[in-house]
Write an enzyme that holds these catalytic residues in place. Structure first.
Site, PDB file in Angstrom:
ATOM      1  N   SER A  77       0.709  -1.356  -0.185  1.00  0.00           N
ATOM      2  CA  SER A  77      -0.197  -0.033  -0.152  1.00  0.00           C
ATOM      3  C   SER A  77       1.024   1.541  -0.232  1.00  0.00           C
ATOM      4  O   SER A  77       0.622   2.304  -0.319  1.00  0.00           O
ATOM      5  CB  SER A  77      -1.375  -0.443   1.402  1.00  0.00           C
ATOM      6  OG  SER A  77      -1.812  -1.134   1.385  1.00  0.00           O
TER       7      SER A  77
ATOM      8  N   ARG B 148      -0.992 -24.762   5.077  1.00  0.00           N
ATOM      9  CA  ARG B 148      -2.072 -24.149   4.698  1.00  0.00           C
ATOM     10  C   ARG B 148      -3.937 -23.747   5.041  1.00  0.00           C
ATOM     11  O   ARG B 148      -4.511 -22.321   4.512  1.00  0.00           O
ATOM     12  CB  ARG B 148      -2.036 -24.464   2.690  1.00  0.00           C
ATOM     13  CG  ARG B 148      -2.149 -23.510   1.557  1.00  0.00           C
ATOM     14  CD  ARG B 148      -2.530 -23.915   0.559  1.00  0.00           C
ATOM     15  NE  ARG B 148      -3.139 -23.647  -0.161  1.00  0.00           N
ATOM     16  CZ  ARG B 148      -2.951 -22.486  -0.937  1.00  0.00           C
ATOM     17  NH1 ARG B 148      -1.336 -22.039  -0.676  1.00  0.00           N
ATOM     18  NH2 ARG B 148      -3.261 -21.490  -2.149  1.00  0.00           N
TER      19      ARG B 148
ATOM     20  N   VAL C 292      -5.961  -9.026  -2.826  1.00  0.00           N
ATOM     21  CA  VAL C 292      -4.296  -9.420  -3.258  1.00  0.00           C
ATOM     22  C   VAL C 292      -3.475 -10.479  -2.235  1.00  0.00           C
ATOM     23  O   VAL C 292      -2.942 -11.481  -2.476  1.00  0.00           O
ATOM     24  CB  VAL C 292      -3.784  -7.719  -3.279  1.00  0.00           C
ATOM     25  CG1 VAL C 292      -2.385  -8.342  -3.316  1.00  0.00           C
ATOM     26  CG2 VAL C 292      -4.286  -6.986  -4.055  1.00  0.00           C
TER      27      VAL C 292
ATOM     28  N   ASN D 136      -2.950 -13.556  -0.109  1.00  0.00           N
ATOM     29  CA  ASN D 136      -3.029 -14.650  -0.184  1.00  0.00           C
ATOM     30  C   ASN D 136      -3.869 -15.068   1.013  1.00  0.00           C
ATOM     31  O   ASN D 136      -3.851 -15.505   2.534  1.00  0.00           O
ATOM     32  CB  ASN D 136      -1.326 -14.892  -0.059  1.00  0.00           C
ATOM     33  CG  ASN D 136      -1.199 -14.587  -1.497  1.00  0.00           C
ATOM     34  OD1 ASN D 136      -1.777 -14.722  -2.716  1.00  0.00           O
ATOM     35  ND2 ASN D 136       0.012 -14.222  -1.749  1.00  0.00           N
TER      36      ASN D 136
ATOM     37  N   HIS E  11      -3.400 -18.466  -7.984  1.00  0.00           N
ATOM     38  CA  HIS E  11      -2.310 -17.850  -7.192  1.00  0.00           C
ATOM     39  C   HIS E  11      -1.794 -18.844  -6.132  1.00  0.00           C
ATOM     40  O   HIS E  11      -1.508 -18.509  -5.282  1.00  0.00           O
ATOM     41  CB  HIS E  11      -2.501 -16.527  -6.713  1.00  0.00           C
ATOM     42  CG  HIS E  11      -1.420 -15.497  -6.480  1.00  0.00           C
ATOM     43  ND1 HIS E  11      -0.800 -15.932  -5.611  1.00  0.00           N
ATOM     44  CD2 HIS E  11      -0.459 -14.561  -7.275  1.00  0.00           C
ATOM     45  CE1 HIS E  11       0.269 -14.878  -5.480  1.00  0.00           C
ATOM     46  NE2 HIS E  11       0.216 -14.020  -6.647  1.00  0.00           N
TER      47      HIS E  11
END
Lengths: 444, 444
Positions: free
Chosen positions: B113, B194, B225, B227, B283
């Site tokens: 940012s 994960r 954006v 993740n 991604h």
């Protein structure tokens, strides 16, 4: 000037013995441990024989002869995709573009540069039809980070950015540079005296001045950001006698911007209403944000802000402490807004100044109309036709309060100059800096 | 929808008892420990009586009645000079500007940012006649840093930036937002599975989806954006049923840019010669940079780069490892080029796509022409008329190699979806993610 790109590789980095470099050559290592040797500017011709570096096998050296022809150019280390050559004139969408401009940046692996380089590459600074060659100067220690910066520039796919090279030798990086942004400086260590800081950074800027003198464009514009920036700029220009002293700037634009914002806040207007804002003097706590000449909505500040005590006591302090407050809040120094102010400083020199307005830059005082001591670098009000040059503004007024404060910052700069006499060819340094720390908070 | 800005202060923060919030209200604390209570979207009218927070003295509450009129707006915490109101239509130089657009950004105190906000404020992203309102979302912990960001934005004097507000409540910050850039996410801790990361971040994105559904513009464009961004985007859109699913994106543009650069490097051309670059899928390391459909100078990649082994084995790996290499070199993650790619993603939606070309974005798969499973967020080739919307590109080709790889990344996304079923209203999560870490290096 001739530069010999005499490159070979250390096969065994760990075991190499010190190099025996002849006195007429400067030497440096670049990327991949390539050894670059360069003819010093005062040497016109030399023959290099094998064996000058003990660790290089004789068969790796091909006995090159250095000749001082103009065609002997150094090749900086172009990076990745920027090593390809592009013929901008051959393509429809680029053939109307201007001639490429070369911008060299020191401290290129630091946080300020990390903001600034992307601004320059995007076209925000030099405009949408100005292709850019960026030459990044780092240190041996920061070389990997410099590669990281170049990789991120690659990944950004900026159409205007056509050449990027990285290096650690200013004689290589500054070659043919039209803009040089000197951001790198050693930070002040704990307990370090200002005199020691002046000496350490002064030596860096003396060396970079010599390099500019030897290899940069004869009309290069230099903006010094690394602190103490006024005296660094003075040392730099004194070591570059073949480049007009007028072409050297030290950055006080961040303080100009901060001053405009604080006046706007106090007056309850948007910051674009504040004009004619001068920062006088040194980039230190002695600097003088000038509320006598500044205007809000075209009117003198004092007609809009009636609070004289605020103007005299709080306003200057707010600007000075801004960097320190930001470090407290944000945990980092204000790299983003510093980069914006460097971009502003450049844009102010390549765009005509709006009629009646001016901007601040610390420049060489010779011939100034304000009675400020000659032969120092002092922030003053400037105006530009947009050709990269500027003139000092005549129509400013002074009162005793302003004069007194300008005197104090002038005295500090004269003391800094005496303290660095050894670096500007004026004999032995005598360091009588007044006691007390005048470093701006947030810039230690 | 009615929102009540019902604010009072905790006089004694340390001693306050837990609040007794009625079920028809959402509550949150903002800057200065103000307590904000909001009517939930399905409640049309309520009366709030004193004493709902035990620690608030009854005399601090003035028994407000919440009425669902449109004029009842929450007031975000405007910052400093941005609290003044400006009438853009009243001034010569701004009256031809477009209507202000509101851009909300989460993770606003982070490094990405810190690059992106200044780009947006400068006009580089939305154009030189688009005034900007920035609404910055941070956390309680990052609030001071958020103030630092707002201060640096003040000091940058960007003419287009007319409003800045900061907050920690998405219901407040997302209000009326036309663009929402969701950058904030919890980073993966050491040894974290994960599945655990999906759950932690999924909860954040579920909450933010609900907030978007309640308060954002009905045509808001959302770019995720943080993740794991594809699944975060899916969770977000599932929790915002009143906003078209098509309006949600997850960012794969950095990989598209990196892929273009690597193809250019290999082919020995400038990166602007590479077009039609698709990143397919998630991604993660299962993502598929598509060299079958990509073109160099208008020709299929395979006609220019004959090295099939390089294309199949090295190319994808180079893109995947780029972030990791950058961390090694530079010591930090690639915030600058990520910010550039977010800017590119926005520009691709507000500028007509060049004829014949396309860009990649991870979007909702319903109705896709490629046979990819429905109801996931998958990176695919898109084309835009420049109106903020996009359509999927029909004219792509597939071979067995490409199909096989697309299948693998699709399987991963379906597994991630099963793993977060509890966050998208599909019952109990069953987490059968394949073993092995598919997080992209440099993004831990």
């Amino acid at each position: 000037m001739a530069i010999l790109e005499f490159s070979t590789f250390y096969k065994n980095q760990l075991n190499h013995k010190p190099c025996q470099i002849p006195s007429y050559l400067s030497s440096s290592f670049s990327h991949s441990r390539k050894l670059n040797l360069k003819l010093l500017p005062n040497v016109s011709r030399a023959k290099i024989t094998s064996g000058i570096c003990c660790s290089i096998a004789p068969n790796e050296i091909q006995n090159p002869v250095v000749t001082p022809t103009d065609s002997t150019k150094s090749k900086p280390e172009c990076y990745g995709v920027f090593c390809w050559t592009y013929d901008l004139k051959a393509e429809e969408k680029t053939k109307s573009w201007k001639k490429m401009t070369t911008v060299a940046v020191s401290g290129a692996a630091g946080m300020i540069s990390n903001h600034l380089l992307f601004k320059i590459a995007s076209g925000e600074v030099f405009g949408p039809d100005q292709p850019i060659c960026l030459k990044l100067l780092g240190s041996e220690r920061s070389f990997q980070a410099l590669e990281g910066v170049a990789m991120e520039l690659e990944d950004s796919l900026y159409p205007l950015l056509r050449e990027v090279s990285i290096g650690i030798d200013p004689y290589e990086v500054f070659e043919d540079a039209e803009w040089v942004l000197l951001i790198g400086a050693k930070p002040r260590g704990p307990g370090m005296e200002r005199a020691a800081l002046l000496d350490i950074n002064g030596r860096i800027y003396a060396e970079q001045g010599k390099a500019l003198n030897a290899v940069a464009s004869r009309n290069v514009k230099v903006i010094v950001v690394g602190n103490p920036c006024n005296t660094n700029a003075l040392i730099c220009l004194k070591n570059a006698p073949d480049i007009p002293a007028k072409n050297f700037h030290a950055l006080t634009r961040l303080e100009e911007n901060r001053a405009k914002c604080q006046l706007a806040l106090k007056a309850g207007v948007f910051y674009d209403k504040v004009s004619n804002m001068t920062i006088w003097g040194n980039h230190s706590t002695t600097q003088v944000p000038d509320f006598l000449n500044a205007k809000i909505d075209g009117k003198p500040v004092k007609e809009v802000i009636k609070d004289q005590r605020w103007l005299e006591e709080e306003f200057t302090e707010k600007i000075q402490k801004r960097g320190g407050t930001l470090i407290q809040k944000w945990g980092r120094s204000s790299a983003a807004s510093t980069a914006v102010s460097i971009a502003d400083a450049i844009k102010s020199l390549i765009t005509p100044t709006p009629p009646g307005d001016w901007f601040s830059s610390a420049v060489y005082t010779n011939g100034n109309p304000y009675g400020i001591a000659e032969d120092i670098v002092f922030s003053m009000p400037c105006r530009s036709k947009g050709d990269g040059d500027y003139e000092l503004v005549e129509e400013v007024i002074f009162d005793d309060y302003l004069r007194k404060r300008i005197k104090k910052t002038e005295e500090e700069l004269l003391a800094e100059k005496r303290c660095t006499a050894h670096l500007i060819g004026e004999g032995i340094a005598v360091c009588d800096l007044p006691a007390g720390d005048t470093m701006l908070p947030g810039e230690m």
